[in-house]
Every structure is written in structure tokens, then in C-alpha cells.
Design a protein around this motif. Sequence first.
Motif, mmCIF file in Angstrom:
data_model
loop_
_atom_site.group_PDB
_atom_site.id
_atom_site.type_symbol
_atom_site.label_atom_id
_atom_site.label_comp_id
_atom_site.label_asym_id
_atom_site.label_seq_id
_atom_site.Cartn_x
_atom_site.Cartn_y
_atom_site.Cartn_z
ATOM 1 N N GLN A 268 0.814 -1.213 0.000
ATOM 2 C CA GLN A 268 0.000 0.000 0.000
ATOM 3 C C GLN A 268 0.851 1.267 0.000
ATOM 4 O OE1 GLN A 268 -3.315 -0.292 -0.262
ATOM 5 N NE2 GLN A 268 -3.055 -2.521 -0.281
ATOM 6 N N GLN A 269 2.182 1.106 -0.034
ATOM 7 C CA GLN A 269 3.109 2.235 0.028
ATOM 8 C C GLN A 269 2.806 3.100 1.249
ATOM 9 O OE1 GLN A 269 3.227 4.304 -3.741
ATOM 10 N NE2 GLN A 269 3.601 2.438 -4.882
ATOM 11 N N ALA A 270 2.625 2.407 2.391
ATOM 12 C CA ALA A 270 2.235 3.097 3.617
ATOM 13 C C ALA A 270 3.170 2.725 4.759
ATOM 14 C CB ALA A 270 0.801 2.736 3.992
ATOM 15 N N CYS A 271 3.360 3.668 5.660
ATOM 16 C CA CYS A 271 4.149 3.438 6.866
ATOM 17 C C CYS A 271 3.439 4.140 8.015
ATOM 18 C CB CYS A 271 5.565 3.989 6.701
ATOM 19 S SG CYS A 271 6.608 3.794 8.173
ATOM 20 N N TYR A 272 3.284 3.413 9.130
ATOM 21 C CA TYR A 272 2.633 3.979 10.306
ATOM 22 C C TYR A 272 3.553 3.851 11.513
ATOM 23 C CZ TYR A 272 -1.522 3.586 7.406
ATOM 24 O OH TYR A 272 -2.424 3.703 6.383
ATOM 25 N N TRP A 273 3.747 4.964 12.212
ATOM 26 C CA TRP A 273 4.539 4.958 13.435
ATOM 27 C C TRP A 273 3.614 4.914 14.649
ATOM 28 C CZ3 TRP A 273 5.740 8.473 9.428
ATOM 29 C CH2 TRP A 273 6.963 8.247 8.794
ATOM 30 N N GLU A 274 4.029 4.211 15.678
ATOM 31 C CA GLU A 274 3.279 4.260 16.933
ATOM 32 C C GLU A 274 3.394 5.675 17.481
ATOM 33 O OE1 GLU A 274 1.266 3.707 20.452
ATOM 34 O OE2 GLU A 274 3.357 4.363 20.518
ATOM 35 N N LEU A 275 2.354 6.161 18.137
ATOM 36 C CA LEU A 275 2.274 7.558 18.535
ATOM 37 C C LEU A 275 3.508 8.028 19.302
ATOM 38 C CD1 LEU A 275 0.769 10.239 18.792
ATOM 39 C CD2 LEU A 275 -0.402 9.285 20.804
ATOM 40 N N GLN A 276 3.977 7.219 20.245
ATOM 41 C CA GLN A 276 5.134 7.653 21.039
ATOM 42 C C GLN A 276 6.371 7.826 20.170
ATOM 43 O OE1 GLN A 276 5.782 5.396 24.612
ATOM 44 N NE2 GLN A 276 7.784 6.313 25.015
ATOM 45 N N LYS A 277 6.595 6.895 19.244
ATOM 46 C CA LYS A 277 7.740 7.003 18.339
ATOM 47 C C LYS A 277 7.602 8.241 17.468
ATOM 48 C CE LYS A 277 11.424 5.656 16.048
ATOM 49 N NZ LYS A 277 12.771 5.697 16.655
ATOM 50 N N PHE A 278 6.388 8.493 16.966
ATOM 51 C CA PHE A 278 6.148 9.653 16.114
ATOM 52 C C PHE A 278 6.454 10.943 16.875
ATOM 53 C CE2 PHE A 278 3.660 13.015 14.211
ATOM 54 C CZ PHE A 278 3.772 12.794 12.849
ATOM 55 N N LEU A 279 5.957 11.049 18.105
ATOM 56 C CA LEU A 279 6.178 12.258 18.895
ATOM 57 C C LEU A 279 7.664 12.464 19.180
ATOM 58 C CD1 LEU A 279 3.262 11.990 21.489
ATOM 59 C CD2 LEU A 279 3.365 13.426 19.441
ATOM 60 N N THR A 280 8.362 11.365 19.478
ATOM 61 C CA THR A 280 9.796 11.467 19.764
ATOM 62 C C THR A 280 10.559 12.003 18.557
ATOM 63 O OG1 THR A 280 9.690 9.632 21.345
ATOM 64 C CG2 THR A 280 11.852 10.173 20.450
ATOM 65 N N MET A 281 10.228 11.497 17.371
ATOM 66 C CA MET A 281 10.908 11.959 16.160
ATOM 67 C C MET A 281 10.512 13.395 15.818
ATOM 68 S SD MET A 281 11.159 8.651 13.612
ATOM 69 C CE MET A 281 9.389 8.369 13.483
ATOM 70 N N ALA A 282 9.262 13.749 16.076
ATOM 71 C CA ALA A 282 8.823 15.125 15.813
ATOM 72 C C ALA A 282 9.567 16.107 16.715
ATOM 73 C CB ALA A 282 7.317 15.240 16.028
#
Length: 306
Positions: free
Chosen positions: A139-153
Motif C-alpha cells: 500500500q506504500q504506507a508506513c505507520y509509526w506508533e504515537l510515542q515514536k512519532f512524537l519522539t521523532m517530531a
Amino acid sequence: MSHQPQNIHAGTQVVTLISVHGSNHALVHPRGAVGIVTRTPCGEEQRYLVRFPDGFEAALQPTEMEVLKLFKDRLEGASNSLQDFALEDHVIYRCIVGSRAYGLETETSDTDLRGIYLAPADLHWSLYGAPEQFEDNEQQACYWELQKFLTMALKANPNILECLYSPLVEKATPIAQELLAIRDKFLSQMIFQTFNGYALSQFKKIEQDLRNQGKVRWKHAMHLLRLLMSGAGALREGRVPVHVGERREELLAVKRGELTWEQVDAWRQRLHREFEQALAETKLPERPDYEAANQLLISARRSKAA
């Protein structure tokens, strides 16, 4: 051609039909071990990346595993809540990134999806833990778990910040809307370091290609310029300008190889100077608002534990 038989997608729980071995052929998991698919195949690749409860990951062929729901001899005591885990049910945010979000799409452009999933409490508390990301290459998709996403942001990762500011949002639950409402809290002067770092890394790769192959990958050169524009714009405007706007044709000319490398490199140097000037004049804080991100995560976790 699909490489995902039996409806195996990122987040699917599977059972191995073979013994799983690690380095030196040491047995890590016997036949019948249960794991979660965290990455699906891409292109000619046939293997899925499967994560097991102890954190070990193995690349398996479709013939080496089966969807747990379809497995006749279910393992005694397997958790129904984990068997029923469906990634889409826990996706809280999905957007389109890449050329379509940048305004640089052509007739042959793909549609790249990125997003966030909020792990259910049963998965988070289980031995599996919540995988930091799921990659569904079909699907050309990638999903990060919320905590990982926030850390990278908070670290001003360019790809993550562009997700927060993508003009093409496909899904945003109430929790995601809360996140978008505070997205400016993730912007800081750290943008100069990360965006500039990515651009310089790309520049070094282009120089290496020139030395080794005598040619430039013009698409990479275009995105180098775009990234510098985006970073400088973020420092000046207090938002990440994902869409390139009126610079579209200039950038596409670079992608088509209509400029010489000398011209492109001169443009790159001008953009670096503009980036430095934007840093000197920015009103963004030195660091992002960690507490705002922390409070959002705690609230989201509580909503899943209720």
C-alpha cells in the motif's frame, strides 16, 4: 503483482510453519511460534519482517508462515484480543506525503501514505510490545506508533514534521486533531540542524555519484533544494511549507536535468545562505515544547486503557 497472499498485511498476527534460526543457525523459535508482521514485501522482495514476543525479528517467506486466525491448531492460551488486532482500527492519522504533497507530482508519481497508530493497551502490555512502526509496502504506507512519532517530531525529523503539515490528510481522529492543534509546539531552531543535515547528506551522495559514475540523480538534487527551501520557510514562517507553490516548474526542471550541476550547486549554496539567515532571524524557540507532547501522549494512552 501482489506478494501478500492470505490477506497478510502489516499488523497481521502469524504463526510460523518452520523453526526460526538466528546467527550461527542457533534455534530462536520453534515451529508454531506466533509473531506480528511489521513490514511487508516491496518490489521483487518476497519476505515479510515478523516480530516475536522477545523482540527478535525474522524475514520469512509466505510459505513459512500462516495467518493465526486460519491456523487450524491454534496455540493454547493465545490472546483473542491480539488475534483480532487490525492495524487500520488503530490508525489515528493518515496523510499523503512525497511528490503529491509537495506539488511536484507527475503522471507517473506514486501515492505515498504515512501516518500514526495508537497501540491498544493489550498489545502495549503484551510480551510483543507495540512495534514502533508498521510498513505496508503493498500500500506504500508506513505507520509509526504515537510515542515514536512524537519522539521523532520533537527531534525535528523532516519527514515527520512534513507529515504534520501535509496539505493532504486522509484520516484524523479526535486524538490526531488534538495533535494537529499543537503541531507548532514541535517547531524549534533544531530544524536548521536536521533539515540542513539531511540536505548535506544528500549533497555528499550526489558528489559521490559524480565521482564514481559521472552523473547526477536529478530527482535527488531536486529534493535537496526543496528540503532547504522547506527548512528555511519553517524558520521564517513558524510552519512547515510542504507544498512548493510557485517553485514547482523550477524544481521540475532540475528533476528533468535541464540545468547543469554547476547551476544547481550554485542554487544550493544560495539556499544554504538563506537558511542561515532565516536561523539568525527566526522567532522559533531553541527547543520544542516537550511537556505539550508528553501530555498529549498520556491522554492518548489513558483513552486506550479505559
